[in-house]
Design an enzyme around this catalytic site. Sequence first.
Site, PDB file in Angstrom:
ATOM      1  N   HIS A  58     -30.874  15.215 -32.912  1.00  0.00           N
ATOM      2  CA  HIS A  58     -31.212  16.202 -32.818  1.00  0.00           C
ATOM      3  C   HIS A  58     -32.288  16.570 -30.895  1.00  0.00           C
ATOM      4  CE1 HIS A  58     -32.019  16.684 -37.544  1.00  0.00           C
ATOM      5  NE2 HIS A  58     -31.000  17.569 -36.945  1.00  0.00           N
ATOM      6  N   CYS A  95     -25.907  10.847 -38.942  1.00  0.00           N
ATOM      7  CA  CYS A  95     -26.348   9.835 -37.520  1.00  0.00           C
ATOM      8  C   CYS A  95     -26.216  10.920 -37.010  1.00  0.00           C
ATOM      9  CB  CYS A  95     -24.835   8.762 -37.248  1.00  0.00           C
ATOM     10  SG  CYS A  95     -23.302  10.246 -37.504  1.00  0.00           S
ATOM     11  N   ARG A  97     -21.807  23.525 -42.655  1.00  0.00           N
ATOM     12  CA  ARG A  97     -22.993  23.446 -43.228  1.00  0.00           C
ATOM     13  C   ARG A  97     -22.804  25.162 -43.526  1.00  0.00           C
ATOM     14  NH1 ARG A  97     -26.873  23.057 -39.915  1.00  0.00           N
ATOM     15  NH2 ARG A  97     -28.792  22.289 -41.592  1.00  0.00           N
ATOM     16  N   ALA A 135     -23.921  13.995 -35.873  1.00  0.00           N
ATOM     17  CA  ALA A 135     -24.087  14.669 -37.221  1.00  0.00           C
ATOM     18  C   ALA A 135     -25.167  15.029 -36.623  1.00  0.00           C
ATOM     19  CB  ALA A 135     -24.296  14.012 -38.551  1.00  0.00           C
TER      20      ALA A 135
END
Length: 491
Positions: free
Chosen positions: A195, A62, A96, A65
Amino acid sequence: MAVLTRDETEALIAEVLEVYPDKAKKDRTKHLAVNDHDVEQSKKCITSNRKSLPGVMTIRGCAYAGSKGVVWGPIKDMIHISHGPVGCGQYSRAGRRNYYVGTTGVDTFGTMNFTSDFQEKDIVFGGDKKLAKLIEEIETLFPLHKGISVQSECPIGLIGDDIEAVSKKASAAIDKPVVPVRCEGFRGVSQSLGHHIANDAIRDWVLDKRDGQEYESTPYDVAIIGDYNIGGDAWASRILLEEMGLRVVAQWSGDGTIAEMMNTPKVKLNLLHCYRSMNYISRHMEEKYGIPYMEYNFFGPTKIIESCRKIAAFFDDTIKEKTEAMIARYQPMMDEIIAKYRPRLEGKKVMLYVGGLRPRHVIGAYEDLGMEVIGTGYEFGHNDDYDRTIKEVGDATLLYDDVTGFELEEFVKRLKPDMVGSGIKEKYIFQKMGIPLRQMHSWDYSGPYHGYDGFAIFARDMDIALANPVWDNMVPPWKKAAVPDELQKVA
C-alpha cells in the site's frame, strides 16, 4: 457463551500458547492482548506489523497484493501489468469484486489480466525488452486505455530490471502515463508495505501530472479515498455524500480513473475510508497541497450518522441542514430494518479476523443489530489501527494480531461465537466446524454493506447466515460428545 472477564481472557491466551516452543511462545505472546480502555497507546499492550513467525500459518498477503490488488488494480481505465511470472497476475485477477462502470476490454480493464509471463530465459537475460514490447502491444490492441502501471513481482527486484527507464521511455512514446511500481512481494512483512509503495508511486507519477485543463472548483468538492467499491460500496457511500450537497469529484481506487486521481489535489476535503491503505497519500496531500483529510465509517446507521455530521461540520450551514434532512429521511428505513432483524440477532456473539479497516469499522453495524464482537484482530494492521480499535470494543475483549491458523481455531473453539466474520482463506475451516460465517473481505459475493442501502443488505445477510438450517446438521466439535453417533456422521 458468556463474555469472559479479563482474568479469563488472559488465561485463555496463556493456555492456547502452551503448545508452542519457548521462543515461538515468547514471540506470539506479544501479538495477543486483552483489550483495556485505560490504555492510551496500543503499543503498550500489543505488537503489530512484524514479520510472521516461520513455521506457522499466516493469512497475510504480500506487497504485490497490496499494490496491485488494492491500490492500483481497481483504477479502471488503466491497464495494470503484472511484470513477472504469470501466477501472481492470474491469482490476483478479479478476486476482490471491485465493481465498475464501463465496457471491459474497450475503456475499462479491471477484470483483465495483463502479464509479461516471465520464463527462465527472462530471469537470466532480463525482461526490459519484453516489457517494452508488451507496452507497445497494449497500445495497439487497447488504444482507449488512459495509462499503464507496471506492478513488479519478486523476480524483477532480484534480477534488477530497470522498469523506471522502460516506463519513462514508453510514456513518452505513447503520450500516456506509464507508472512503475516497485512492489515485489518479498518487500516488507505483509501487503501493508505494498500500500505504502503504491501510494508513493501515486505521489511521484500521478498527482502533479495534470494535463493543463482548467478545473472548475466549488466549495463542496470532496474526494473518496480508500474505498474499493467491493460489491458497490463506494456507490452506496457516494449517494449519501451527494445527498448531503457535496460534489464527489474523485473516487479511488474502486471505479476510479486516473483523471480523478489527478484532480484530487483540487478538492476541499479528502474523505478517507480505508486508513491502513491510503493514509500515506492523504498525509502527503495535506502537507503539500494543504488539503485536510477526515476518516469516516459508513457501516451501520449509528456510525453513518456520526460520520455524516462530522463531515458536515467541516462545511457551512447549507451542508449541515441537508445532512440533517438526509438523516431524518433515512431514519424510518433504518428503524424498520432494526425492528425486523434485531429481535432475531439480539445477543449473538461475533468473532472477526479481517484485513484493512473492517476489524473495527463493522463493529458498530453489528451493535446496531444487538450483536456483540467478542474478539477481533488485523491481518496486517499497525499499532495506529489498534489505537482506533481499543475504544470500539468492550473492555477485556480478545485482540489478536496476525493470528496463526492454530490460534484462531483454538480461540473460536473456546469462545464459541455464534458467528465468525473472516477473510477469504479461512472461511471454509469454520464452515466445516459448523459455525455460521460471513466472509467480511468481499462480502461473500453479496453487498454493498456501506451506507444506508448497504446496512439493509448487511442485516439480511447476517440473519441468513445465522438462520440457515444447514447448521442444525453440522455439529461443532465442542458439542459432539452430546449428540448421537448418527448425527456426528452427518457433521
